[in-house]
Write an enzyme that holds these catalytic residues in place. Structure first.
Site, mmCIF file in Angstrom:
data_model
loop_
_atom_site.group_PDB
_atom_site.id
_atom_site.type_symbol
_atom_site.label_atom_id
_atom_site.label_comp_id
_atom_site.label_asym_id
_atom_site.label_seq_id
_atom_site.Cartn_x
_atom_site.Cartn_y
_atom_site.Cartn_z
ATOM 1 N N CYS A 125 14.337 62.546 27.024
ATOM 2 C CA CYS A 125 13.037 62.474 27.724
ATOM 3 C C CYS A 125 13.115 63.107 29.110
ATOM 4 O O CYS A 125 12.169 63.756 29.546
ATOM 5 C CB CYS A 125 12.598 61.018 27.923
ATOM 6 S SG CYS A 125 12.968 59.917 26.566
ATOM 7 N N ASP A 126 14.217 62.876 29.818
ATOM 8 C CA ASP A 126 14.242 63.193 31.253
ATOM 9 C C ASP A 126 15.187 64.327 31.645
ATOM 10 O O ASP A 126 15.131 64.806 32.779
ATOM 11 C CB ASP A 126 14.654 61.937 32.051
ATOM 12 C CG ASP A 126 13.704 60.777 31.800
ATOM 13 O OD1 ASP A 126 12.510 61.045 31.585
ATOM 14 O OD2 ASP A 126 14.155 59.610 31.814
ATOM 15 N N CYS A 128 17.317 57.845 28.973
ATOM 16 C CA CYS A 128 16.927 58.764 27.905
ATOM 17 C C CYS A 128 17.073 60.220 28.364
ATOM 18 O O CYS A 128 16.188 60.756 29.041
ATOM 19 C CB CYS A 128 15.488 58.484 27.480
ATOM 20 S SG CYS A 128 14.904 59.605 26.202
#
Ligand code: NAP
Length: 303
Positions: free
Chosen positions: A134-135, A131
């Site tokens: 997200c990261d 992701c």
């Protein structure tokens, strides 16, 4: 007893809820994690009609949820562990207890397919990610790799150019699978360097990702690449483990449906990415959800 329980609050589930309550059904939407599903992991959606210029995935899902709640859809945080058929109804055993319902709509979507190479599991969360939204932030000014050649890989590689100094796009062939517009945008970006005809055979690192071991798919020549992170986008797996032995699945685990979203079990419907479908987009999931809810309503009322 509920009329319709929808499992999964992504685009298909929210839309099924909206259509169900507007048909006068008592509908409950269950979600085990954050509402919004995989779209939450998508930074920018440019192909959902009505949003020229695009919209952030989380914002779009926030709008879906508000729309559903405003119309009276009950949305609960709960996880279904088992679906049992009992005469003309279903019993769902969940984390919180049991729910009886006349019909069920399976809208549990998909998850990322792992690459299946050494080091991937051990370094998950330590440089191995599925992701970018997200990261990606954690890889500011670092060199990273993205594995895959589909829409997701190419789109997320482009997203990572916001943070990372360089992105190697590792694809096993010499032609991307992604749609032309995404390809052009990614390949025109000087921060993205494609590595054609290449697969990752191992992910190495002591406490976090340090190096990828590569192989050329045409020549067999080995190689290596020093990166601080690797984002894996090599396709999707259906979130259908709960339905094995209950409904007919295809060889990849996607739920088989007819055009009205009916599965092999009367009263059980499927919508969105979890079903066998030629296209997995927000717009197709939304359409599936609407059809599934209307078919479920017809099944209940016998009309
Ligand atoms: P996908 O379209 O199935 O593409 C998977 C990619 O990974 C392919 O390029 C494939 O290579 C490669 N691959 C598969 N197994 C591999 C392995 N073991 N090693 C190396 N490479 C491997 O998956 P996706 O990109 O996740 O997209 C899934 C669905 O979501 C699609 O329907 C897509 O259209 C949709 N989606 C759409 C958008 C958008 O519209 N903006 C964004 C994200 C996702 P080959 O090409 O050689 O098969």
């Amino acid at each position: 007893m509920k009329d319709i329980v929808i499992i999964g609050a992504g685009p298909a589930g929210f839309t099924a809820g909206i259509y169900a309550v507007r048909s006068g059904m008592d509908a409950l939407l269950l979600e085990r994690r954050a509402t919004g599903g995989q779209v939450l992991d998508t930074d920018w959606i440019e192909n959902y009609p009505g949003f020229p210029g695009g919209i952030n995935g989380a914002e779009l899902m926030g709008r879906f949820e508000k729309h559903a709640r405003d119309l009276g859809v009950s949305i609960e945080s709960d996880e279904v562990h088992e679906i049992r058929r009992e005469q003309d109804s279903f019993v769902l055993r969940t984390r919180k207890g049991e729910i009886k319902t006349k019909t069920v709509i399976l809208a549990t979507g998909t998850g990322p397919r792992p690459l299946g190479v050494e080091g991937e599991d051990r370094l998950r969360g330590k440089g191995v990610s599925y992701c970018a939204v997200c990261d990606g932030f954690f890889f500011r000014d670092q060199e990273v790799a993205v594995v895959g050649g589909g829409d997701a890989a190419v789109e997320e590689a482009h997203f990572l150019t916001r943070f990372c100094s360089k992105i190697y796009l590792i694809h096993r062939r010499d032609q991307l699978r992604a749609v032309g517009s995404l390809q052009r945008r990614a390949l025109d970006n000087p921060k993205i360097e494609p590595l054609w005809d290449t697969v990752v055979t191992e992910i190495r690192g002591e406490n976090s990702v340090e190096e990828l071991i590569l192989k050329n798919t045409k020549t067999g020549a080995p190689g290596n690449l020093k990166v601080g992170g690797v984002f894996i986008y090599v396709g999707l797996v259906a979130n259908s483990y709960l339905y094995k032995g209950l409904v007919e699945l295809d060889e990849r685990g996607f739920v088989k449906t007819d055009v009205e979203m009916g599965t092999s079990v009367p009263g059980l419907f499927a919508a969105g990415d979890v079903r066998k479908t030629p296209l997995r987009q927000v717009v197709t999931a939304v359409a599936d959800g609407a059809v599934a809810a209307i078919t479920a309503e017809k099944y209940i009322t016998g009309s």
